[in-house]
Design an enzyme around this catalytic site. Structure first.
Site, PDB file in Angstrom:
ATOM      1  N   GLU A  26       0.841  -1.194   0.000  1.00  0.00           N
ATOM      2  CA  GLU A  26       0.000   0.000   0.000  1.00  0.00           C
ATOM      3  C   GLU A  26       0.881   1.249   0.000  1.00  0.00           C
ATOM      4  OE1 GLU A  26      -3.102   0.608  -0.298  1.00  0.00           O
ATOM      5  OE2 GLU A  26      -3.440   2.583   0.594  1.00  0.00           O
TER       6      GLU A  26
ATOM      7  N   ASP B 191       1.455  -1.822   6.608  1.00  0.00           N
ATOM      8  CA  ASP B 191       1.965  -1.340   7.884  1.00  0.00           C
ATOM      9  C   ASP B 191       1.366  -2.140   9.031  1.00  0.00           C
ATOM     10  OD1 ASP B 191       3.474   0.533   6.649  1.00  0.00           O
ATOM     11  OD2 ASP B 191       1.991   2.138   6.837  1.00  0.00           O
TER      12      ASP B 191
ATOM     13  N   ASP C 225      -0.059  -1.220  11.533  1.00  0.00           N
ATOM     14  CA  ASP C 225      -0.973  -0.384  12.330  1.00  0.00           C
ATOM     15  C   ASP C 225      -2.414  -0.623  11.884  1.00  0.00           C
ATOM     16  OD1 ASP C 225      -1.171   0.778   9.905  1.00  0.00           O
ATOM     17  OD2 ASP C 225      -0.348   2.723  10.493  1.00  0.00           O
TER      18      ASP C 225
ATOM     19  N   ASP D 190      -4.451   1.141   9.977  1.00  0.00           N
ATOM     20  CA  ASP D 190      -4.712   1.295   8.548  1.00  0.00           C
ATOM     21  C   ASP D 190      -4.226   0.076   7.773  1.00  0.00           C
ATOM     22  OD1 ASP D 190      -5.860   3.723   8.949  1.00  0.00           O
ATOM     23  OD2 ASP D 190      -4.026   4.873   8.551  1.00  0.00           O
TER      24      ASP D 190
END
Ligand code: 1YM
Length: 643
Positions: free
Chosen positions: A431, A504, A506, A508
């Protein structure tokens, strides 16, 4: 009779046979329980519970208690007749001891060509015993309490009376053998899913499942469904908008075999069909599922023509059309099941096809005639699917012409690898352009391709296949993988053996993973089933002092390295937190996340994907209530989720 062994005289000869049998199980556990991994471990519980369920289905037991106790000890209690304690005429020892020590012919997972049966009474008990560090059997026969202790399948004392009782039932307590299993930590949700399934498949049975291991995380579930597989379908549809409130339920008995089916349509665009034979999930379908699908397609087309819902020059509805939005359970119970295929997940009995096919055809025909309003709503859904499929075909042809889908047209942003051998190649789906840049520079271009994703993600929850073909985010994925989607999918054309989602660590990132997984689950499921989809595991921290440094993949690991590097002193240890992949330079990204000799990647299984799909439905679907509930339950996880 008090405190006397319930035993006969052929003890020595039997002991030899017992030892040989148990030895065989311990030598090749995989033959009997599939594996010594996490699945095999859970299988031990299913074997014992199956015996209690058989007793319940025979009408002698109405409650089964399953407990995970401290130390991963399992306890299963039923209130049936109790395993027979009398002397077995041939073996000369108690029948209960026979059931727990003598290996019955043919393992369920046997690799040979012989028949494999489900639901054979008591067959698995001796296998569980052989693979347990210890096992204790207690039988209540309404007069006495009988008890026997085993160590790795062996006993030094025969079954004996230890007290009086007016109750009946069987209790089995065991601890899996750590010499056999890689890990004996039971997963509550795995057992819960299976026990719930069993409770649905055997209407009226009550299973009380409790996890006592951690007092701070006490969990209990009472599984009791008078509605049987009808309740199962409602359970699966609980977060969906259903087209008709009551599931359609059909049942038939013929020559000692039974078939039942429950069906409920919802307004989503995909199908969930689960089939079972003798309570065993037939993951790869088989004759019963074929019969179901044949009948469904036929009855829709016949009814549609008869009632002019399909005009004379309209095309017939396809199987995919009539299954769009369906949730169905198919359950057959046969005297003897034959399971086929590599993993024995496919029913082979030829008699199951006409049994289910005839029942579903005539049952649905009657249902449609008696419920014309519902019939019309379901029918319109299928017609909608047919139109969408037609539109998808046109969109695909257009895409083909525009981007030369067939002649190997590849997306512009793909940084391809040089090798064409898909047993070696891998593609990283990344991404964002900046992480994509690092990955591109850090990779080994001989076998690693990089595809950065950009643009707005399609909400696949609300879109059919025709929308995917025109979506700027997903279409590059489809083109790069080269194997088509939906009904056109051909895994043999997959251009990369490993498809690695790199996002990532996290919230998102987890959102992107959920979206992509849902997409793969719905439109490219065989890629998951055949183990081609992976997650990359980027580190969260770099912990360094002077020239020495480590990458840490969790906070626990970070703290361990800080302690190690500071070596008890106040020396300053440098901790860098990676907020995103884009923060790592190409070399770091290669070393930590992409280098096959150093990295960890996680293979996605169908359960992960199904879970992502459920999460996705809740987060993106139309229903507000489940979404609120989900966010409350997962407050920590969902804090920054932008939905
Ligand atoms: C906690 C596990 O195993 N219950 C159980 C097992 C049996 C019976 C009842 C039983 C079966 C029959 C007759 C029969 C089993 N018996 C045997 C064997 N719960 C649990 N409850 N009476 C009682 O099948 O005719 C194997 S399992 F072989 F000993 F009869």
């Amino acid at each position: 009779m008090s405190n006397q062994p319930v035993n006969g005289s052929h003890y020595d000869a039997d002991q030899i046979q017992v030892l040989e049998g148990l030895e065989a199980v311990r030598k090749r556990p995989g033959m009997y329980i599939g594996s010594t991994g996490i699945n095999g471990l859970h299988h031990l519980v299913y074997e014992i519970v199956d015996n209690a369920i058989d007793e319940a289905m025979a009408g002698f037991c109405d409650q089964i208690q399953v407990d995970i106790l401290e130390n991963n000890v399992i306890r299963v209690i039923d209130n049936g007749r109790g395993i027979p304690v009398g002397i077995h005429p041939k073996e000369g020892i108690s029948a209960a001891t026979v059931a727990y020590t003598i290996l019955h012919a043919g393992g369920k997972f046997g690799g040979g060509g012989y028949k494999v049966s489900g639901g054979l009474h008591g067959v698995g008990a001796s296998v569980v015993n052989a693979l347990s560090e210890w096992l204790e059997l207690t039988v209540y026969d309404g007069k006495h309490i009988y008890f026997q202790h085993f160590d790795r399948g062996h006993y030094s004392e025969a079954l004996k009376i230890i007290g009086d009782t007016d109750k009946t039932g069987t209790t089995v307590v065991f601890r899996p053998d750590e010499e056999i299993f890689e890990d004996i930590n039971f997963v509550y949700d795995t057992l819960l899913t299976r026990l719930r399934e069993q409770a649905f498949l055997n209407a009226g049975i009550k299973i009380i499942f409790t996890d006592h291991r951690d007092p701070e995380n006490f969990q209990q579930e009472v599984l009791h469904y008078e509605g049987g597989i009808k309740s199962f379908v409602q359970f699966l549809n609980q977060n969906k908008d259903v087209i008709h409130p009551e599931p359609i339920y059909l049942y038939k008995e013929e020559n000692g075999a039974t078939a039942e089916v429950a069906i409920q349509y919802n307004n989503s665009y995909y199908e969930v069909i689960k089939s079972f034979a003798n309570d065993i999930h037939t993951v790869d379908g088989g004759t019963h599922e074929t019969g179901f699908k044949n009948a469904l397609t036929r009855v829709f087309n016949d009814y549609g023509r008869r009632h002019k819902l399909l005009k004379d020059n309209d095309q017939n509805l396809s199987g995919d059309d009539v299954r769009e939005g369906i949730t169905a359970i198919i359950s057959v119970k046969l005297t003897e099941c034959e399971f086929e295929g590599q993993t024995k997940g496919k029913l082979g009995n030829t008699e199951a096809r006409p049994l289910v096919e005839n029942m579903v055809y005539s049952g649905l025909d009657t249902y449609f005639e008696e419920n014309p309003v519902i019939a019309k709503m379901i029918f319109e859904k299928a017609i909608g699917a047919q139109r969408a499929r037609e539109a998808a075909r046109k969109a695909r042809d257009l895409t083909r012409r525009k981007s030369a889908l067939d002649s190997g047209g590849l997306p512009g942003k793909l940084a391809d690898c040089t090798s064409k051998d898909n047993t070696l190649t891998e593609i990283f789906i990344v991404e964002g352009d900046s992480a994509g840049g690092s990955a591109k520079d850090g990779r080994d271009r001989r076998f690693q391709a990089i595809l950065p994703l950009w643009g707005k993600m399609l909400n696949v929850e609300k879109a059919r296949l025709d929308k995917v073909y025109s979506n700027e985010k997903l279409m590059p994925v489809v083109l790069a993988l080269g194997c088509g989607i939906g009904e056109d999918l051909d895994v043999s054309k997959l251009r990369y053996g490993k498809v690695i989602i790199m996002a990532d660590a996290d919230v998102d990132g987890s959102h992107i993973r959920t979206l992509l997984l849902t997409f793969f689950f719905r439109y490219m499921r065989p890629l998951i089933e055949q183990g081609h989809i992976y997650f990359a595991q980027p580190p969260l921290f770099r912990v360094g002092r002077g020239k020495k440094f480590y990458y840490a993949f969790s906070e626990k690991e970070r703290d361990k390295y800080i302690a190690e590097l500071s070596n008890g002193s106040d020396a300053k240890v440098d901790v860098q937190r990676y907020k995103g992949l884009g923060e790592m330079d190409p070399v770091q990204l290669w070393e930590t996340t992409m280098d096959p000799s150093n990295r960890t990647i996680v293979r996605v299984n169908l359960e992960d994907a199904a879970q992502a799909d459920t999460t996705f439905t809740i987060l993106m679907g139309d229903k507000v209530e489940p979404r609120k509930e989900f966010i409350e339950r997962n407050a920590r996880f969902a804090r920054n989720l932008d939905i």
